[in-house]
Design a protein around this motif. Structure first.
Motif, PDB file in Angstrom:
ATOM      1  N   UNK A 207       0.975  -1.401   0.170  1.00 54.52           N
ATOM      2  CA  UNK A 207       0.144  -0.035  -0.184  1.00 54.52           C
ATOM      3  C   UNK A 207       0.838   1.229  -0.004  1.00 54.52           C
ATOM      4  N   UNK A 208       0.220   2.558  -0.053  1.00 53.26           N
ATOM      5  CA  UNK A 208       1.249   3.607   0.196  1.00 53.26           C
ATOM      6  C   UNK A 208       1.638   3.805   1.362  1.00 53.26           C
ATOM      7  N   UNK A 209       1.723   2.721   2.080  1.00 50.30           N
ATOM      8  CA  UNK A 209       3.042   3.085   2.932  1.00 50.30           C
ATOM      9  C   UNK A 209       3.647   1.723   2.963  1.00 50.30           C
ATOM     10  N   UNK A 210       3.922   1.196   2.177  1.00 50.54           N
ATOM     11  CA  UNK A 210       4.841  -0.002   2.017  1.00 50.54           C
ATOM     12  C   UNK A 210       4.527  -1.136   2.863  1.00 50.54           C
ATOM     13  N   UNK A 211       3.102  -1.414   3.636  1.00 51.41           N
ATOM     14  CA  UNK A 211       3.183  -2.287   4.024  1.00 51.41           C
ATOM     15  C   UNK A 211       1.843  -3.637   2.990  1.00 51.41           C
ATOM     16  N   UNK A 212       2.542  -4.698   3.545  1.00 47.25           N
ATOM     17  CA  UNK A 212       2.505  -5.654   2.843  1.00 47.25           C
ATOM     18  C   UNK A 212       2.244  -6.943   3.341  1.00 47.25           C
ATOM     19  N   UNK A 213       1.406  -7.953   3.346  1.00 46.16           N
ATOM     20  CA  UNK A 213       1.247  -9.020   3.088  1.00 46.16           C
ATOM     21  C   UNK A 213       2.128 -10.293   3.890  1.00 46.16           C
ATOM     22  N   UNK A 214       2.069 -10.291   4.796  1.00 46.33           N
ATOM     23  CA  UNK A 214       3.159 -11.185   5.584  1.00 46.33           C
ATOM     24  C   UNK A 214       3.055 -12.623   4.878  1.00 46.33           C
ATOM     25  N   UNK A 215       3.530 -13.319   5.549  1.00 43.75           N
ATOM     26  CA  UNK A 215       3.645 -14.970   4.839  1.00 43.75           C
ATOM     27  C   UNK A 215       2.464 -15.763   5.015  1.00 43.75           C
ATOM     28  N   UNK A 216       2.175 -15.647   6.076  1.00 45.79           N
ATOM     29  CA  UNK A 216       1.394 -16.035   6.770  1.00 45.79           C
ATOM     30  C   UNK A 216       0.495 -15.594   6.347  1.00 45.79           C
ATOM     31  N   UNK A 217      -0.329 -14.264   5.404  1.00 48.01           N
ATOM     32  CA  UNK A 217      -1.119 -13.871   5.235  1.00 48.01           C
ATOM     33  C   UNK A 217      -1.066 -14.127   4.647  1.00 48.01           C
ATOM     34  N   UNK A 218      -0.592 -14.368   3.272  1.00 49.40           N
ATOM     35  CA  UNK A 218      -0.598 -14.489   2.104  1.00 49.40           C
ATOM     36  C   UNK A 218      -0.996 -16.560   2.123  1.00 49.40           C
ATOM     37  N   UNK A 219      -0.473 -16.890   2.489  1.00 57.44           N
ATOM     38  CA  UNK A 219      -0.633 -18.346   2.744  1.00 57.44           C
ATOM     39  C   UNK A 219      -2.797 -17.820   3.303  1.00 57.44           C
ATOM     40  N   UNK A 220      -2.890 -17.701   4.007  1.00 59.15           N
ATOM     41  CA  UNK A 220      -4.159 -17.183   4.071  1.00 59.15           C
ATOM     42  C   UNK A 220      -4.939 -16.491   3.013  1.00 59.15           C
ATOM     43  N   UNK A 221      -4.561 -15.829   3.233  1.00 61.97           N
ATOM     44  CA  UNK A 221      -5.191 -15.343   0.878  1.00 61.97           C
ATOM     45  C   UNK A 221      -5.805 -16.108   0.334  1.00 61.97           C
ATOM     46  N   UNK A 222      -4.548 -16.588   0.006  1.00 61.29           N
ATOM     47  CA  UNK A 222      -4.605 -17.951  -0.911  1.00 61.29           C
ATOM     48  C   UNK A 222      -5.401 -19.138  -0.878  1.00 61.29           C
ATOM     49  N   UNK A 223      -5.673 -18.989   0.467  1.00 57.15           N
ATOM     50  CA  UNK A 223      -6.613 -19.983   0.160  1.00 57.15           C
ATOM     51  C   UNK A 223      -8.075 -19.598   0.489  1.00 57.15           C
ATOM     52  N   UNK A 224      -8.244 -18.199   1.770  1.00 58.34           N
ATOM     53  CA  UNK A 224      -9.793 -18.176   1.180  1.00 58.34           C
ATOM     54  C   UNK A 224     -10.403 -17.718  -0.462  1.00 58.34           C
ATOM     55  N   UNK A 225      -9.253 -17.304  -1.223  1.00 56.33           N
ATOM     56  CA  UNK A 225      -9.589 -16.774  -2.673  1.00 56.33           C
ATOM     57  C   UNK A 225     -10.013 -18.420  -2.886  1.00 56.33           C
ATOM     58  N   UNK A 226      -9.347 -19.329  -3.170  1.00 50.63           N
ATOM     59  CA  UNK A 226      -8.796 -20.135  -3.701  1.00 50.63           C
ATOM     60  C   UNK A 226     -10.640 -21.128  -3.355  1.00 50.63           C
ATOM     61  N   UNK A 227     -10.721 -20.976  -1.804  1.00 50.04           N
ATOM     62  CA  UNK A 227     -11.809 -21.785  -1.929  1.00 50.04           C
ATOM     63  C   UNK A 227     -12.962 -21.004  -1.800  1.00 50.04           C
ATOM     64  N   UNK A 228     -13.191 -19.841  -1.483  1.00 43.46           N
ATOM     65  CA  UNK A 228     -14.633 -19.202  -1.418  1.00 43.46           C
ATOM     66  C   UNK A 228     -14.843 -19.179  -3.012  1.00 43.46           C
ATOM     67  N   UNK A 229     -14.036 -18.731  -3.445  1.00 44.94           N
ATOM     68  CA  UNK A 229     -13.636 -18.622  -5.168  1.00 44.94           C
ATOM     69  C   UNK A 229     -14.226 -19.502  -5.992  1.00 44.94           C
ATOM     70  N   UNK A 230     -14.388 -20.513  -5.466  1.00 40.03           N
ATOM     71  CA  UNK A 230     -15.442 -21.837  -6.730  1.00 40.03           C
ATOM     72  C   UNK A 230     -16.415 -22.549  -5.125  1.00 40.03           C
ATOM     73  N   UNK A 231     -15.960 -22.636  -3.992  1.00 36.73           N
ATOM     74  CA  UNK A 231     -16.718 -23.492  -3.457  1.00 36.73           C
ATOM     75  C   UNK A 231     -18.778 -23.030  -3.940  1.00 36.73           C
ATOM     76  N   UNK A 232     -18.789 -21.834  -3.341  1.00 34.79           N
ATOM     77  CA  UNK A 232     -19.407 -21.270  -3.295  1.00 34.79           C
ATOM     78  C   UNK A 232     -20.230 -21.267  -4.890  1.00 34.79           C
TER      79      UNK A 232
END
Length: 390
Positions: A207-232
């Motif tokens: 983001x504008x302040x240089x914030x980025x996703x941590x390694x665990x947050x990347x895993x969590x985001x990938x999980x959410x997008x993949x699962x929620x992106x197809x199951x529903x």
């Protein structure tokens, strides 16, 4: 106060709506006993459900209370299981990449995948619509969007199903750990060889302040997008087609007036949406809803399917009518956790249903298909298989 006992209610998965109607008639929130919980609270009224989904007195982060003793996994570091301000930060980072422009650009590819699946399916004259169409369409779209290799998709389906509709706690725990390990490897591959996909973009996102996703947050985001992106979306397509087949006059109307497809998809979402209840919330303090008081720390489920059948919000709610003004339904949630992928799911649903009806003019249930195999549990609403012929 009486407790609604859903233990062993095998017909609940097949048709929860009579249960919901009875509960709504007695009040907007009830203590409920299930096979897994001695007592949870279920919000069943539309207005109360909408309010609860946006009520910050309910926490989504189960790790901050003592109700569950399960070990956390990096896949839990996703925004669905977080509260503000952590949720706000994560959603801001992913929303910078998961834009309306990126979704709109997918339309030609979604249409191409749809036609390819129908090209393979139509000549046979009959199929399991879930296996042949409703599953591979959203799975292919989200995997291409995120950059998941083709050969991994079937294995991912099995893990995803074991997490969202588990047969046992042991199966779920095993799938969670295997899913986490799989995503660690996927993200490392993307980090070493980035591509023109959403996962690569999220790894680089700041983001504008240089914030980025941590390694665990990347895993969590990938999980959410993949699962929620197809199951529903699988359930949106399959449930929507089931509703049309169960209401031949509505099917005939949509065939005659294909311009009604947008409203038809909204009614499919309202009438028999892909998600039965929202994921767990936990009361940060004692919360009064109607005549009930939910004690601090106790688990709450918002019954989206019940809210969308509330006659106080939708007249004649048990009638499937594609001409109904169904917007305002709760199928994608409400509040800060409103589904980020709703525009993609709507687009896939419209394209899929319209193309299916065009290519299969004689579409009907396969009389040799057997009894429906309903998804277990309270979270997802749908069937594992939908045998049809044309």
């Amino acid at each position: 106060m009486s407790v609604v006992d859903l233990r062993g209610a095998e017909d609940f998965s097949a048709n929860p709506y009579p249960y919901y109607a009875k509960m709504r008639a007695e009040g907007p929130v009830h203590a409920v006993r299930t096979d897994d919980f001695e007592r949870i609270w279920m919000v069943v009224g539309y207005e109360e459900a909408r309010a609860a989904l946006a009520d910050q007195r309910f926490s989504k982060d189960w790790r901050t209370n003592g109700l569950w003793s399960a070990q956390s996994n990096p896949i839990n570091a996703n925004m669905l299981e977080m509260d503000a301000p952590h949720h706000t930060r994560l959603r801001k980072l992913v929303a910078r990449e998961f834009t309306a422009r990126r979704i709109d650009a997918l339309r030609p590819r979604v249409e191409e995948i749809t036609e390819g699946l129908l090209d393979a399916m139509v000549p046979s004259g009959r199929a399991d619509l879930v296996d042949a169409f409703a599953f591979p369409l959203p799975m292919t779209v989200i995997c291409e969007l995120l950059g998941v290799p083709d050969m991994d998709r079937e294995a991912f389906r099995l893990l995803s199903n074991a997490i969202v509709t588990p047969v046992s706690q042991e199966e779920e725990n095993d799938a969670v750990h295997r899913m986490g390990a799989y995503l660690v490897e996927l993200i490392e591959d993307k980090r070493c060889a980035p591509g023109d996909d959403l996962m690569s973009a999220l790894i680089q996102a700041r983001d504008d302040d240089g914030d980025r996703l941590s390694p665990d947050e990347l895993i969590g985001m990938a999980f959410l997008l993949l699962v929620a992106g197809h199951e529903t979306t699988v359930n949106l397509i399959a449930n929507g087609v089931r509703a049309l087949l169960d209401h031949p006059e509505q099917l005939a109307l949509l065939r005659a007036r294909p311009e009604l497809i947008d409203g038809a998809v909204e009614e499919m979402l309202r009438y028999d949406g892909p998600v039965g209840t929202a994921t767990f919330r936990f009361a940060r303090e004692s919360v009064a809803i109607g005549s009930a008081v939910i004690p601090r720390g106790e688990a709450v489920l918002v019954a989206l399917g019940s809210g969308d059948r509330d006659p106080g919000r939708y007249p004649d709610p048990d009638t499937f009518d594609i001409r109904r003004e169904a917007r305002g339904h709760l199928a994608f949630g409400h509040g800060i956790h409103f589904c980020l992928g709703a525009p993609l799911a709507r687009m896939e649903g419209r394209i899929a249903v319209q193309a299916l009806l065009e290519r299969c003019p004689g579409l009907e249930r396969d009389p040799d298909g057997g009894e429906p195999d309903w998804l277990p549990g309270l979270l997802l609403r749908g069937v594992r298989h939908l045998p049809v012929r044309w």
